[in-house]
Write a protein that holds these residues in place. Structure first.
Motif, PDB file in Angstrom:
ATOM      1  N   ARG A  28     120.928 146.192  75.447  1.00  5.89           N
ATOM      2  CA  ARG A  28     120.041 145.527  76.404  1.00  5.89           C
ATOM      3  C   ARG A  28     118.731 146.283  76.556  1.00  5.89           C
ATOM      4  NH1 ARG A  28     124.662 144.114  80.949  1.00  5.89           N
ATOM      5  NH2 ARG A  28     125.237 142.048  80.138  1.00  5.89           N
ATOM      6  N   ALA A  29     118.792 147.608  76.527  1.00  6.01           N
ATOM      7  CA  ALA A  29     117.568 148.394  76.646  1.00  6.01           C
ATOM      8  C   ALA A  29     116.608 148.093  75.506  1.00  6.01           C
ATOM      9  CB  ALA A  29     117.892 149.888  76.689  1.00  6.01           C
ATOM     10  N   ALA A  30     117.151 148.036  74.283  1.00  9.35           N
ATOM     11  CA  ALA A  30     116.310 147.723  73.132  1.00  9.35           C
ATOM     12  C   ALA A  30     115.799 146.289  73.207  1.00  9.35           C
ATOM     13  CB  ALA A  30     117.097 147.930  71.837  1.00  9.35           C
ATOM     14  N   ARG A  31     116.674 145.370  73.553  1.00 11.22           N
ATOM     15  CA  ARG A  31     116.288 143.955  73.646  1.00 11.22           C
ATOM     16  C   ARG A  31     115.227 143.756  74.724  1.00 11.22           C
ATOM     17  NH1 ARG A  31     116.215 139.337  77.313  1.00 11.22           N
ATOM     18  NH2 ARG A  31     116.474 137.478  75.992  1.00 11.22           N
ATOM     19  N   ASP A  32     115.452 144.346  75.910  1.00  9.85           N
ATOM     20  CA  ASP A  32     114.512 144.165  77.007  1.00  9.85           C
ATOM     21  C   ASP A  32     113.145 144.748  76.679  1.00  9.85           C
ATOM     22  OD1 ASP A  32     116.535 142.915  78.362  1.00  9.85           O
ATOM     23  OD2 ASP A  32     116.940 144.594  79.736  1.00  9.85           O
ATOM     24  N   TYR A  33     113.131 145.885  75.984  1.00  8.70           N
ATOM     25  CA  TYR A  33     111.845 146.471  75.592  1.00  8.70           C
ATOM     26  C   TYR A  33     111.097 145.540  74.640  1.00  8.70           C
ATOM     27  CZ  TYR A  33     108.376 149.748  73.851  1.00  8.70           C
ATOM     28  OH  TYR A  33     107.185 150.346  73.495  1.00  8.70           O
ATOM     29  N   LEU A  34     111.797 145.011  73.662  1.00  8.71           N
ATOM     30  CA  LEU A  34     111.157 144.111  72.698  1.00  8.71           C
ATOM     31  C   LEU A  34     110.592 142.874  73.390  1.00  8.71           C
ATOM     32  CD1 LEU A  34     113.809 144.360  69.856  1.00  8.71           C
ATOM     33  CD2 LEU A  34     111.444 145.178  69.716  1.00  8.71           C
ATOM     34  N   VAL A  35     111.306 142.362  74.398  1.00  8.60           N
ATOM     35  CA  VAL A  35     110.885 141.140  75.072  1.00  8.60           C
ATOM     36  C   VAL A  35     109.808 141.406  76.113  1.00  8.60           C
ATOM     37  CG1 VAL A  35     111.652 139.289  76.617  1.00  8.60           C
ATOM     38  CG2 VAL A  35     113.050 139.940  74.649  1.00  8.60           C
ATOM     39  N   THR A  36     110.063 142.358  77.029  1.00 13.13           N
ATOM     40  CA  THR A  36     109.170 142.538  78.180  1.00 13.13           C
ATOM     41  C   THR A  36     107.932 143.348  77.855  1.00 13.13           C
ATOM     42  OG1 THR A  36     110.355 144.510  78.945  1.00 13.13           O
ATOM     43  CG2 THR A  36     111.122 142.377  79.753  1.00 13.13           C
ATOM     44  N   VAL A  37     108.050 144.294  76.925  1.00 17.83           N
ATOM     45  CA  VAL A  37     106.907 145.158  76.606  1.00 17.83           C
ATOM     46  C   VAL A  37     106.166 144.682  75.362  1.00 17.83           C
ATOM     47  CG1 VAL A  37     106.191 147.528  76.052  1.00 17.83           C
ATOM     48  CG2 VAL A  37     108.039 147.130  77.696  1.00 17.83           C
ATOM     49  N   ARG A  38     106.893 144.250  74.341  1.00 16.93           N
ATOM     50  CA  ARG A  38     106.264 143.904  73.068  1.00 16.93           C
ATOM     51  C   ARG A  38     106.123 142.411  72.836  1.00 16.93           C
ATOM     52  NH1 ARG A  38     103.135 147.437  72.125  1.00 16.93           N
ATOM     53  NH2 ARG A  38     102.913 146.531  70.053  1.00 16.93           N
ATOM     54  N   GLY A  39     106.598 141.586  73.774  1.00 19.10           N
ATOM     55  CA  GLY A  39     106.310 140.161  73.716  1.00 19.10           C
ATOM     56  C   GLY A  39     107.111 139.347  72.725  1.00 19.10           C
ATOM     57  N   VAL A  40     108.257 139.856  72.250  1.00 18.59           N
ATOM     58  CA  VAL A  40     109.120 139.047  71.393  1.00 18.59           C
ATOM     59  C   VAL A  40     109.698 137.917  72.249  1.00 18.59           C
ATOM     60  CG1 VAL A  40     111.199 139.027  69.963  1.00 18.59           C
ATOM     61  CG2 VAL A  40     109.676 141.017  69.933  1.00 18.59           C
ATOM     62  N   ALA A  41     109.735 136.708  71.712  1.00 16.82           N
ATOM     63  CA  ALA A  41     110.209 135.550  72.468  1.00 16.82           C
ATOM     64  C   ALA A  41     111.636 135.774  72.967  1.00 16.82           C
ATOM     65  CB  ALA A  41     110.149 134.298  71.604  1.00 16.82           C
ATOM     66  N   ALA A  42     111.830 135.633  74.274  1.00 15.07           N
ATOM     67  CA  ALA A  42     113.145 135.888  74.868  1.00 15.07           C
ATOM     68  C   ALA A  42     114.213 134.976  74.288  1.00 15.07           C
ATOM     69  CB  ALA A  42     113.062 135.726  76.384  1.00 15.07           C
ATOM     70  N   ALA A  43     113.859 133.737  73.963  1.00 15.79           N
ATOM     71  CA  ALA A  43     114.829 132.782  73.448  1.00 15.79           C
ATOM     72  C   ALA A  43     115.311 133.143  72.049  1.00 15.79           C
ATOM     73  CB  ALA A  43     114.236 131.373  73.444  1.00 15.79           C
ATOM     74  N   SER A  44     114.590 134.046  71.373  1.00 14.54           N
ATOM     75  CA  SER A  44     114.939 134.362  69.989  1.00 14.54           C
ATOM     76  C   SER A  44     115.811 135.601  69.855  1.00 14.54           C
ATOM     77  CB  SER A  44     113.660 134.576  69.159  1.00 14.54           C
ATOM     78  OG  SER A  44     113.018 135.798  69.525  1.00 14.54           O
ATOM     79  N   ILE A  45     116.109 136.296  70.961  1.00 14.36           N
ATOM     80  CA  ILE A  45     116.802 137.580  70.845  1.00 14.36           C
ATOM     81  C   ILE A  45     117.818 137.742  71.971  1.00 14.36           C
ATOM     82  CG2 ILE A  45     114.905 138.737  72.056  1.00 14.36           C
ATOM     83  CD1 ILE A  45     115.500 141.211  70.353  1.00 14.36           C
ATOM     84  N   THR A  46     119.041 138.124  71.617  1.00 19.35           N
ATOM     85  CA  THR A  46     120.108 138.361  72.577  1.00 19.35           C
ATOM     86  C   THR A  46     120.717 139.741  72.330  1.00 19.35           C
ATOM     87  OG1 THR A  46     121.706 137.277  71.121  1.00 19.35           O
ATOM     88  CG2 THR A  46     120.678 135.915  72.817  1.00 19.35           C
ATOM     89  N   ALA A  47     121.547 140.204  73.257  1.00 19.20           N
ATOM     90  CA  ALA A  47     122.150 141.540  73.168  1.00 19.20           C
ATOM     91  C   ALA A  47     123.668 141.433  73.235  1.00 19.20           C
ATOM     92  CB  ALA A  47     121.636 142.441  74.288  1.00 19.20           C
ATOM     93  N   GLU A  48     124.351 142.281  72.446  1.00 19.44           N
ATOM     94  CA  GLU A  48     125.808 142.336  72.445  1.00 19.44           C
ATOM     95  C   GLU A  48     126.265 143.792  72.355  1.00 19.44           C
ATOM     96  OE1 GLU A  48     127.125 140.038  69.133  1.00 19.44           O
ATOM     97  OE2 GLU A  48     126.464 138.117  69.989  1.00 19.44           O
ATOM     98  N   GLY A  49     127.370 144.136  73.016  1.00 18.16           N
ATOM     99  CA  GLY A  49     127.927 145.480  72.960  1.00 18.16           C
ATOM    100  C   GLY A  49     129.270 145.495  72.260  1.00 18.16           C
TER     101      GLY A  49
END
Length: 216
Positions: free
Chosen positions: A167-188
């Motif tokens: 989630r940390a990596a995903r959230d950084y890509l979305v909130t800081v670097r502007g990757v479309a939220a709909a295109s990226i999800t997180a799994e553990g």
């Protein structure tokens, strides 16, 4: 919880663990390639070669440097050995090539021991990953950020930690670097998918894989 399995050198501070970021792009039929860059401080062209749908013009004149797996990080592995040899594929002469449908790039992030907080080095790698994700050539790709841990600690704790890192990596890509939220999800995945050939508590198990399918 995870135990420290190596000594830090270079810009790795004491108490900071190296976490491989494995970018495993796609699955199924189609042309495939793999670039293993664990332990490498990648250039932007390195990242494009490893996970990009197509190389930009500035990366087509020469092959990115992917032949040294410990360049720049100064890791001193105490258990489990070093990661595999990098294997890059240079574009053909003339600057044109058909990119594979499935690509796998393996990188390194850093997290403090038992932490999901991204370090400056981890953010720097994700900045380069985001450039590729945001490239028009990547339009339509679907990404899944998958977090993993080594085998130390309880299964429940490791599952929670792996999800937090993803989630940390995903959230950084979305909130800081502007990757479309709909295109990226997180799994553990915790410790359920350990890498082969190394000890169960090796730091190289502590990683994030980003899966992307460019086939539409």
């Amino acid at each position: 919880m995870e135990a420290t399995m190596f000594r830090s050198k270079s810009f790795l501070n004491r108490g900071i663990a190296a976490l491989p970021l494995c970018l495993l792009l796609g699955a199924g039929a189609g042309a495939q390639s793999r670039v293993d860059m664990r332990g490498v401080d990648p250039s932007q062209c390195d990242v494009y070669l490893a996970i990009g749908r197509a190389l930009p013009p500035e990366c087509q004149s020469a092959a990115p440097s992917t032949g040294v797996t410990t360049r720049g990080l100064g890791l001193d592995i105490e258990e489990g050995g070093a990661p595999g040899t990098a294997a890059g594929v240079a574009p053909p002469a003339g600057g044109t090539h058909t990119p594979p449908d499935v690509k796998e790039g393996v990188f390194t992030l850093q997290f403090a021991l038992n932490s999901s907080v991204l370090t400056p080095q981890a953010r720097a790698v994700l900045d380069k990953v985001a450039v590729v994700m945001n490239d028009p050539a990547s339009a339509g790709a679907k990404f899944v950020v998958k977090g993993f841990t080594d085998a130390s600690g309880s299964g429940e704790t490791n599952m929670q930690l792996s999800m937090a890192r993803a989630r940390a990596a995903r959230d950084y890509l979305v909130t800081v670097r502007g990757v479309a939220a709909a295109s990226i999800t997180a799994e553990g995945y915790g410790e359920t998918q350990l890498l082969s050939g190394i000890g169960p508590n090796s730091p190289w198990h502590r990683r994030v894989e980003i899966l992307a399918d460019f086939r539409g």
